[in-house]
Design a protein around this motif. Structure first.
Motif: not given
Length: 770
Positions: A126-146
């Protein structure tokens, strides 16, 4: 449960008080950051450059996170390198240090030890998933209509893969006292499970089991946004197998039981897991959840409607696979599961589809024959025997030409790989095509299904007898590509139509003709033929007429009945690179409503080419409604009067010669209500726009094929081809700039790993001091 949590807590302390766990977290974070920022940077640069690159910026969520080179795809490729280094000491460390005896002597059950240690690995996962989650969260702000559904589905697949690897590593750790051996054994076991899906694929029952056990591609559906119960159950079964084996292995060290009893326990774990897996992968028992915004993994509403109309009656699909054919591998037993995956979206809505397979060898038409050229001087059986040996197959599993001829005549299908669909008392063929996709898409499959249920099949008849364009020949001016080329996906015969020729010298137009086509006759029609054409139009039959400037008079008797006239002269459009008689027409708003693809072409201002076209004029009569479908550009083209030679001197507009500069219609649509239905007619001032050469034109971007398909769709009232278009993806633009990318690179690649390194160092130093 308290004991399990205590063991897990102790194991986590050991994990995080060792440098290896922190080192792997930092390396994993850097890998994720570099992959993610590399994909973001690439798309941001494409967006800022603009131009045609913007056309290819679509489905950015999939491209950045789950596509080839995306975040999930990249980290999952290397995930097997991380987990074994963490799991190698889970139990082997206890055995090597002797602490396992203390655990055995304490009031702690073996399963509690195993579950506790496995729970610790789940927390680290889950810690590793949380690390990936950092970039999933960033994608919400970097991609329009993600597309958040793909992100969540991909994260689930990533976590389940971690769970499976952890269970495998835990079992391998229980087999040896050496941690390095445990790590290497885990690598090997993951490799075996990834490769096992390719073993013994020629045996039906074994193929299903080994294919089910294979780890390879197991997260593919989830990365594409489709969560299927068979995939989730697969990972749970892998965990069940290896945790169960671990428990029995550790108990075996404490118990003195016969070998048969011990072996029986292991066998029970394997057999029960395979039974559950086999049952859960049966089509009727699979659950589906398409998490994508546009339901990209689900059949379109039109396709679903058609397949539901099949009801509960049996649909049988028989594959005929020629050993000497170009696509022989697609029908061999070892490729069976790959072939069935093509039908998975349809099995979701009709799980009782029955599949049959017939392998044979027979000659191939010369145009498609590869073996005769390669093995000159050998007969058919000798060539087939060599080909079978090449695939390491026994020729006896293939029917001889004599045997297959008794079953079915496949010569009209070029003796290629073909599928015959049978439903009730009807049958139709579904083909493979000479393109990258090869297998039929949702459009072609839906058309085949609909043909099986249609009381009247759409039949297009091309008039013959006056040197009209040919639907079989491959010449530049002929119509084979659009109409009868069975190896071409978009030909009318592959889109649900029956296409044939028709002579009216000795018979009337049959009642089953849906569309009559008169394509550029070179000589005048006989009075009998002309009378039958007029009678067909008077009864309300749908018609397509296409002519050329030099043969205006040939079609005049037919067009007079329709109130349409081909004007004298030739349309020209001088160009630096193209012939002056190549006119590039604009699609009209009315034509753009025929199909969604033509709507897109209209919005993109894509032109339709008509070489050597004549302008049309119409005079309203007989209750027809007239709508131009293609219009010339008044600023670029004009109607050239008099004799015109394309390769002579430069073309110049001349009022004195009678030239007319304005926008002219080159294709017209006529419609009227007659005999209780709407009659539809197309008149074209050019016959080349449907030709083989124009459909293959590469020096100008044209919409000729889309336009032609739309014409037949309109003439057939939209019944065929089947519309399986989807809404356009919304995630096609980035919200971040190049400056923002540079800032994020510093934050993700340098700052975050540095903070993690600092935190881990402080914790390890404090631990060492204590």
């Amino acid at each position: 449960m308290n004991i399990i949590f205590k063991i897990a807590r102790t194991e986590l302390r050991n994990l995080f008080y060792s440098p290896i766990a922190w080192f792997l977290m930092i390396v994993f974070l850097v890998q994720c950051a570099m992959t993610y920022m590399g994909m973001v940077d690439s798309n941001v640069r494409s967006q800022e450059m603009g131009g045609r690159g913007l056309e290819y910026m679509t489905q950015l969520t999939n491209r950045i996170f789950t596509g080839q080179g995306g975040l999930f795809s990249s980290v999952m490729q290397n995930l097997y390198l991380y987990i074994p280094l963490l799991t190698m000491g889970l139990i082997s460390r206890e055995i090597n240090g002797g602490t396992i005896k203390l655990l055995y002597s304490s009031p702690v059950k073996v399963q509690e030890i195993v579950f506790g240690k496995y729970l610790a690995m789940l927390v680290y996962s889950l810690v590793l998933v949380a690390i990936v989650g950092i970039f999933l969260f960033a994608g919400l702000f970097h991609i329009k209509e993600v597309d958040t559904g793909i992100l969540m589905s991909g994260a689930l697949g990533f976590f389940l893969l971690l769970c499976a690897y952890s269970a495998i590593g835990l079992f391998m750790s229980s087999l040896t006292t050496y941690q390095v051996v445990a790590a290497v054994s885990t690598f090997v076991m993951i490799g075996i499970l990834s490769y096992i899906g390719t073993l013994w694929q020629q045996y039906d029952f074994v193929r299903d089991l080994t294919y089910f056990l294979s780890l390879s591609g197991r997260t593919g559906h989830m990365l594409n946004g489709m969560i299927m119960t068979k995939d989730v159950i697969y990972f749970l079964i892998i965990v069940y197998i290896f945790l169960g084996l671990t428990i029995f292995k550790m108990k075996a060290g404490r118990e003195s039981k016969p070998f048969v009893v011990k072996a029986g326990k292991y066998a029970f774990i394997i057999v029960s897991a395979l039974a559950i897996g086999y049952a859960s992968s049966r089509p009727g028992l699979i659950g589906y959840w398409d998490t994508t915004t546009n339901q990209s993994n689900t059949l379109t509403p039109n396709a679903q409607k058609i397949i539901k109309q099949l009801g509960k009656e049996e649909l049988e699909i028989t594959v005929y696979n020629n050993l000497l054919g170009q696509y022989v591998y697609a029908g061999l037993p070892e490729a069976r599961n790959r072939y069935l995956s093509v039908w998975e979206p349809y099995l979701r809505f009709k799980p009782d589809i029955k599949f049959e397979y017939v392998n044979y060898y027979d000659s191939i038409p010369d145009d498609h024959n590869y073996f005769y050229k390669q093995y000159e001087g050998k007969n058919l059986k000798q060539i087939a025997d060599l080909s079978a040996k090449n695939f390491r197959l026994d020729l006896s599993m293939f029917k001889t030409p004599e045997e297959i001829h008794k079953l079915i005549d496949l010569k009209p299908e070029l003796n290629r790989f073909v599928m015959q669909l049978k439903y009730k008392d009807k049958s139709t063929f579904l083909r493979v095509y000479d393109d990258q996709q090869m297998f039929p898409s949702e459009t072609e499959v839906s058309a085949a299904f609909k043909r099986l249920m249609s009381a009247k099949l759409p039949k297009v008849a091309f008039l013959t007898g006056n040197l009209e364009r040919d639907i079989v020949k491959k010449g530049d001016r002929e119509y084979q590509t659009l109409t009868t080329l069975k190896t071409f996906r978009y030909a009318l015969v592959n889109q649900g139509f029956d296409v044939d020729t028709l002579s009216l010298e000795s018979s009337d137009v049959p009642e089953n003709i849906s569309i009559l086509v008169i394509a550029d006759p070179k000589s005048a029609m006989s009075p009998a033929t002309l009378a039958k054409v007029k009678a067909y139009v008077a009864k309300g039959g749908n018609l397509l007429v296409a002519g050329e400037p030099e043969k205006r008079d040939v079609l005049a008797p037919v067009l007079q009945e329709l109130g349409v006239e081909m004007l004298e002269g030739t349309l020209v459009q001088p160009s630096k690179d193209l012939s002056p008689d190549l006119v590039l027409n604009n699609v009209t708003p009315f034509a753009s409503t025929f199909t969604k693809m033509l709507t897109e072409s209209f919005q993109d201002s894509t032109v339709v080419s008509t070489p050597g076209a004549v302008a049309l004029a119409y005079h309203e009569q007989s209750g027809f409604n007239y709508h131009p479908l293609l219009m010339t550009s008044s600023g670029l083209s004009w109607l050239k009067k008099g004799k015109f030679v394309a390769d002579s001197a430069a073309v110049v507009f001349s009022t004195a010669n009678g030239d007319i500069r304005r926008s002219f219609p080159t294709v017209l649509a006529l419609s009227r209500k007659i005999n209780g239905k709407e009659q539809r007619i197309i008149v074209s001032g050019d016959a080349d726009f449907m030709s083989n050469s124009e459909l293959g034109r590469y020096n100008v971007k044209t919409a000729n094929f889309i336009f032609n398909t739309a014409l037949y769709s309109w003439l057939n009232y939209g019944e065929f081809p089947i519309d399986t278009s989807r809404p356009e993806a919304k995630d096609k633009r980035m919200k971040i700039t190049s400056a923002g990318v540079n800032a994020c690179k510093i934050a993700f690649i340098w700052v975050l790993p540095a903070l993690l390194l600092a935190g881990g160092s402080v914790l390890l130093i404090r631990r060492k001091r204590k």
